[in-house]
Design a protein around this motif. Structure first.
Motif, PDB file in Angstrom:
ATOM      1  N   PRO A  27       0.798  -1.246   0.000  1.00 55.09           N
ATOM      2  CA  PRO A  27       0.000   0.000   0.000  1.00 55.09           C
ATOM      3  C   PRO A  27       0.819   1.279   0.000  1.00 55.09           C
ATOM      4  O   PRO A  27       0.346   2.305  -0.483  1.00 55.09           O
ATOM      5  N   SER A  28       2.053   1.242   0.533  1.00 54.96           N
ATOM      6  CA  SER A  28       2.873   2.455   0.574  1.00 54.96           C
ATOM      7  C   SER A  28       3.735   2.622  -0.665  1.00 54.96           C
ATOM      8  O   SER A  28       4.366   3.669  -0.848  1.00 54.96           O
ATOM      9  N   GLU A  29       3.773   1.620  -1.536  1.00 56.38           N
ATOM     10  CA  GLU A  29       4.644   1.661  -2.710  1.00 56.38           C
ATOM     11  C   GLU A  29       3.866   1.726  -4.020  1.00 56.38           C
ATOM     12  O   GLU A  29       4.274   2.414  -4.954  1.00 56.38           O
ATOM     13  N   LYS A  30       2.781   1.017  -4.094  1.00 54.26           N
ATOM     14  CA  LYS A  30       2.019   0.934  -5.340  1.00 54.26           C
ATOM     15  C   LYS A  30       0.635   1.553  -5.137  1.00 54.26           C
ATOM     16  O   LYS A  30      -0.206   0.997  -4.432  1.00 54.26           O
ATOM     17  N   PHE A  31       0.435   2.724  -5.737  1.00 54.41           N
ATOM     18  CA  PHE A  31      -0.880   3.380  -5.617  1.00 54.41           C
ATOM     19  C   PHE A  31      -1.109   4.230  -6.852  1.00 54.41           C
ATOM     20  O   PHE A  31      -0.169   4.604  -7.567  1.00 54.41           O
ATOM     21  N   HIS A  32      -2.365   4.555  -7.094  1.00 55.76           N
ATOM     22  CA  HIS A  32      -2.747   5.301  -8.292  1.00 55.76           C
ATOM     23  C   HIS A  32      -3.787   6.352  -7.907  1.00 55.76           C
ATOM     24  O   HIS A  32      -4.810   6.028  -7.294  1.00 55.76           O
ATOM     25  N   LEU A  33      -3.522   7.597  -8.281  1.00 50.70           N
ATOM     26  CA  LEU A  33      -4.449   8.697  -8.027  1.00 50.70           C
ATOM     27  C   LEU A  33      -5.369   8.841  -9.230  1.00 50.70           C
ATOM     28  O   LEU A  33      -4.902   8.980 -10.365  1.00 50.70           O
ATOM     29  N   LEU A  81      -4.592  15.946   1.502  1.00 49.50           N
ATOM     30  CA  LEU A  81      -4.131  17.045   0.657  1.00 49.50           C
ATOM     31  C   LEU A  81      -2.684  16.828   0.236  1.00 49.50           C
ATOM     32  O   LEU A  81      -2.311  17.099  -0.905  1.00 49.50           O
ATOM     33  N   GLU A  82      -1.854  16.322   1.145  1.00 49.36           N
ATOM     34  CA  GLU A  82      -0.458  16.050   0.808  1.00 49.36           C
ATOM     35  C   GLU A  82      -0.357  15.001  -0.288  1.00 49.36           C
ATOM     36  O   GLU A  82       0.373  15.182  -1.279  1.00 49.36           O
ATOM     37  N   GLU A  83      -1.087  13.908  -0.148  1.00 49.39           N
ATOM     38  CA  GLU A  83      -1.048  12.853  -1.166  1.00 49.39           C
ATOM     39  C   GLU A  83      -1.576  13.366  -2.499  1.00 49.39           C
ATOM     40  O   GLU A  83      -1.056  13.005  -3.567  1.00 49.39           O
ATOM     41  N   TYR A  84      -2.591  14.193  -2.452  1.00 44.95           N
ATOM     42  CA  TYR A  84      -3.168  14.748  -3.681  1.00 44.95           C
ATOM     43  C   TYR A  84      -2.155  15.606  -4.420  1.00 44.95           C
ATOM     44  O   TYR A  84      -1.928  15.435  -5.623  1.00 44.95           O
ATOM     45  N   VAL A  85      -1.517  16.536  -3.715  1.00 39.30           N
ATOM     46  CA  VAL A  85      -0.594  17.477  -4.368  1.00 39.30           C
ATOM     47  C   VAL A  85       0.649  16.761  -4.880  1.00 39.30           C
ATOM     48  O   VAL A  85       1.085  16.968  -6.015  1.00 39.30           O
ATOM     49  N   VAL A  86       1.234  15.896  -4.051  1.00 36.57           N
ATOM     50  CA  VAL A  86       2.492  15.242  -4.407  1.00 36.57           C
ATOM     51  C   VAL A  86       2.322  14.328  -5.621  1.00 36.57           C
ATOM     52  O   VAL A  86       3.235  14.194  -6.438  1.00 36.57           O
ATOM     53  N   TYR A  96       6.131  21.854  -1.482  1.00 38.84           N
ATOM     54  CA  TYR A  96       5.544  20.646  -0.929  1.00 38.84           C
ATOM     55  C   TYR A  96       4.578  20.983   0.201  1.00 38.84           C
ATOM     56  O   TYR A  96       4.767  21.961   0.925  1.00 38.84           O
ATOM     57  N   PRO A  97       3.514  20.188   0.333  1.00 40.84           N
ATOM     58  CA  PRO A  97       2.408  20.567   1.222  1.00 40.84           C
ATOM     59  C   PRO A  97       2.810  20.891   2.655  1.00 40.84           C
ATOM     60  O   PRO A  97       2.275  21.820   3.247  1.00 40.84           O
ATOM     61  N   LEU A  98       3.739  20.118   3.239  1.00 41.25           N
ATOM     62  CA  LEU A  98       4.141  20.409   4.612  1.00 41.25           C
ATOM     63  C   LEU A  98       4.826  21.767   4.703  1.00 41.25           C
ATOM     64  O   LEU A  98       4.634  22.513   5.665  1.00 41.25           O
ATOM     65  N   THR A 325      10.675  40.283   9.685  1.00 37.23           N
ATOM     66  CA  THR A 325      10.545  39.762  11.048  1.00 37.23           C
ATOM     67  C   THR A 325      11.263  38.432  11.246  1.00 37.23           C
ATOM     68  O   THR A 325      11.772  38.159  12.326  1.00 37.23           O
ATOM     69  N   ARG A 326      11.305  37.606  10.200  1.00 41.04           N
ATOM     70  CA  ARG A 326      11.967  36.301  10.336  1.00 41.04           C
ATOM     71  C   ARG A 326      12.492  35.857   8.980  1.00 41.04           C
ATOM     72  O   ARG A 326      11.960  36.220   7.934  1.00 41.04           O
ATOM     73  N   VAL A 327      13.550  35.013   9.034  1.00 43.73           N
ATOM     74  CA  VAL A 327      14.071  34.330   7.849  1.00 43.73           C
ATOM     75  C   VAL A 327      14.210  32.863   8.216  1.00 43.73           C
ATOM     76  O   VAL A 327      14.864  32.529   9.209  1.00 43.73           O
ATOM     77  N   LEU A 328      13.614  31.981   7.426  1.00 47.26           N
ATOM     78  CA  LEU A 328      13.656  30.558   7.726  1.00 47.26           C
ATOM     79  C   LEU A 328      14.023  29.766   6.485  1.00 47.26           C
ATOM     80  O   LEU A 328      13.693  30.156   5.362  1.00 47.26           O
ATOM     81  N   GLU A 329      14.692  28.677   6.716  1.00 47.26           N
ATOM     82  CA  GLU A 329      15.092  27.783   5.631  1.00 47.26           C
ATOM     83  C   GLU A 329      14.177  26.566   5.603  1.00 47.26           C
ATOM     84  O   GLU A 329      13.934  25.945   6.645  1.00 47.26           O
ATOM     85  N   LEU A 330      13.684  26.236   4.433  1.00 49.75           N
ATOM     86  CA  LEU A 330      12.929  25.002   4.260  1.00 49.75           C
ATOM     87  C   LEU A 330      13.924  23.853   4.144  1.00 49.75           C
ATOM     88  O   LEU A 330      14.748  23.841   3.241  1.00 49.75           O
ATOM     89  N   MET A 331      13.833  22.902   5.035  1.00 48.56           N
ATOM     90  CA  MET A 331      14.784  21.798   5.070  1.00 48.56           C
ATOM     91  C   MET A 331      14.385  20.726   4.058  1.00 48.56           C
ATOM     92  O   MET A 331      13.208  20.442   3.871  1.00 48.56           O
ATOM     93  N   SER A 332      15.379  20.130   3.433  1.00 50.39           N
ATOM     94  CA  SER A 332      15.096  19.052   2.486  1.00 50.39           C
ATOM     95  C   SER A 332      14.831  17.762   3.247  1.00 50.39           C
ATOM     96  O   SER A 332      15.449  17.475   4.272  1.00 50.39           O
ATOM     97  N   SER A 333      13.862  17.002   2.748  1.00 47.18           N
ATOM     98  CA  SER A 333      13.550  15.698   3.317  1.00 47.18           C
ATOM     99  C   SER A 333      12.766  14.931   2.265  1.00 47.18           C
ATOM    100  O   SER A 333      12.534  15.421   1.164  1.00 47.18           O
ATOM    101  N   SER A 334      12.326  13.732   2.615  1.00 45.41           N
ATOM    102  CA  SER A 334      11.667  12.894   1.616  1.00 45.41           C
ATOM    103  C   SER A 334      10.365  13.484   1.127  1.00 45.41           C
ATOM    104  O   SER A 334       9.985  13.307  -0.025  1.00 45.41           O
ATOM    105  N   GLY A 335       9.647  14.204   1.997  1.00 44.96           N
ATOM    106  CA  GLY A 335       8.362  14.742   1.581  1.00 44.96           C
ATOM    107  C   GLY A 335       8.219  16.222   1.820  1.00 44.96           C
ATOM    108  O   GLY A 335       7.118  16.755   1.744  1.00 44.96           O
TER     109      GLY A 335
END
Length: 389
Positions: A27-33, A81-86, A96-98, A325-335
């Motif tokens: 289920p985590s490897e083979k799916f179709h939207l 929403l994350e699965e939909y966008v990705v 990326y949604p997160l 007011t702030r500067v932030l870096e988006l960190m790279s990760s799998s999702g």
């Protein structure tokens, strides 16, 4: 109202809904939207097609087999929403949604629906669980006064004359950030019926690339049967329009003639927030800032920290009433997801007395990943403060 209640309690797949078909063995490897469910269409899998009409009406998390292989079962899931966008086909790199949700959360964008005539007034009593709380009498009276004023408005059919809140997104792209902004403002349109007096919030999303805009429009339109469709006004900039600043005066922006045209010259601005995901955002800060309401956020997303420095340089050079007011870096990760705060400021080298730039993470660890977010706030016109020294 009855149809609305029924819709709220439906737990089966309906026409035009999106389904994520997961192979039960993996289920985590083979799916179709899927595309929006429609009779005559199919979900193409490696084990044969699944007909849309066989999915419509089935409860969430049902099992189904393809028409060619009964040995391969698929679980029918409602995508997040994350699965939909990705998993949507893309023509532009999405935020990326997160990450997009963090950007919207940092902007503190939120909305409420306008006061309207909903029916007879209701005397709302404080719940029993609140009776024992030590609340300020003065504050309780303030809350009671708000309730009484609202009830009077309801009884007299008074509607507020305040226009809906206006937000601007420059760079529709894949539509990932668009969807996240809509999540924040959708409650403001809970009673929208086509009349702008019933509208609490509007997102103006624009792009110069017709292909990117079409993708973003389709992705927003298809998500959850178009739940956010009426929250957004999309605009395609023509070749003669050089940037988002031109949209404010563009005759091709249909909504400009109705709402924006009446508000663009309003003292104090009319935009309650802006999001920039475009090349050279520093070139558009002044024109957008002049239309922001004081204390409204302006969020800039760029791939390089030096681009935020260019924004700061432009603010200082032109005297733009914005404060970072702030500067932030988006960190790279799998999702996607996760941020690290940066220290970006002007400094003076003690030995030479010359101006220089500080650009470093606020923690001493290795820099990874791509993408930086600058959070600016609009300053009142008479209180521009130099925050560089």
């Amino acid at each position: 109202m009855i149809n609305y209640v029924i819709k709220r309690f439906q737990h089966t797949f309906q026409p035009y809904e999106i389904v994520l078909a997961r192979l039960l063995s993996k289920p985590s490897e083979k799916f179709h939207l899927s595309k929006p469910l429609k009779n005559g269409e199919v979900i193409n899998t490696g084990n044969g097609p699944i007909r849309h009409e066989d999915v419509i009406g089935k409860p969430y998390r049902s099992l189904i087999t393809s028409s060619k292989s009964s040995s391969h079962q698929y679980m029918l899931c409602k995508p997040s929403l994350e699965e939909y966008v990705v998993n949507k086909r893309r023509h532009a790199q999405p935020i990326y949604p997160l990450d997009a949700s963090l950007i919207v959360q940092l902007s503190d964008v939120h909305a409420d629906f306008p006061d309207m005539e909903f029916g007879p007034s209701i005397d709302v009593e404080k719940p029993a669980s609140f009776q024992g709380l030590d609340l300020s009498d003065e504050y309780d009276l303030f809350l009671q006064g708000r309730l009484e004023r609202r009830n009077i408005q309801v009884q007299q059919g008074i509607r507020t004359s305040a226009p809906p809140k206006q937000y601007l997104e420059c760079g529709t792209g894949h539509g990932s950030l668009t969807l996240q902004i809509c999540k924040a403002i959708h409650s403001g349109n809970a009673y929208y019926n086509g009349n702008d007096s019933t509208r609490g919030s509007i997102l103006h999303s624009l792009d110069r690339n017709a292909k990117h805009l079409a993708t973003g429009v389709k992705n927003l339109k298809h998500y959850d049967r178009g739940i956010y469709w009426t929250d957004v006004e999309f605009h395609l900039l023509s070749e003669s329009e050089q940037g988002p600043s031109q949209w404010l005066y563009s005759p091709t922006a249909t909504y400009y003639r109705d709402i924006v045209g009446r508000l663009a010259d309003r003292p104090g601005g009319f935009l309650n927030g802006a999001f920039l995901d475009i090349p050279s955002p520093q070139d558009h800060l002044r024109s957008i800032a002049q239309h922001l309401v004081a204390e409204s956020p302006l969020i800039v997303f760029v791939p390089s920290i030096t681009q935020l420095w260019d924004c700061l340089q432009q603010i200082k050079t032109l005297g733009i009433p914005l404060s970072m007011t702030r500067v932030l870096e988006l960190m790279s990760s799998s999702g996607g997801g996760g941020m690290r705060e940066w220290d970006l400021r002007r400094t003076v080298v003690r030995e030479t007395g010359k101006g220089s730039m500080v650009a470093r993470p606020k923690v001493g660890i290795r820099v990874v990943g791509g993408g930086f977010v600058g959070i600016f706030k609009k300053l009142p016109a008479d209180s521009f403060v130099r925050t560089w020294e």
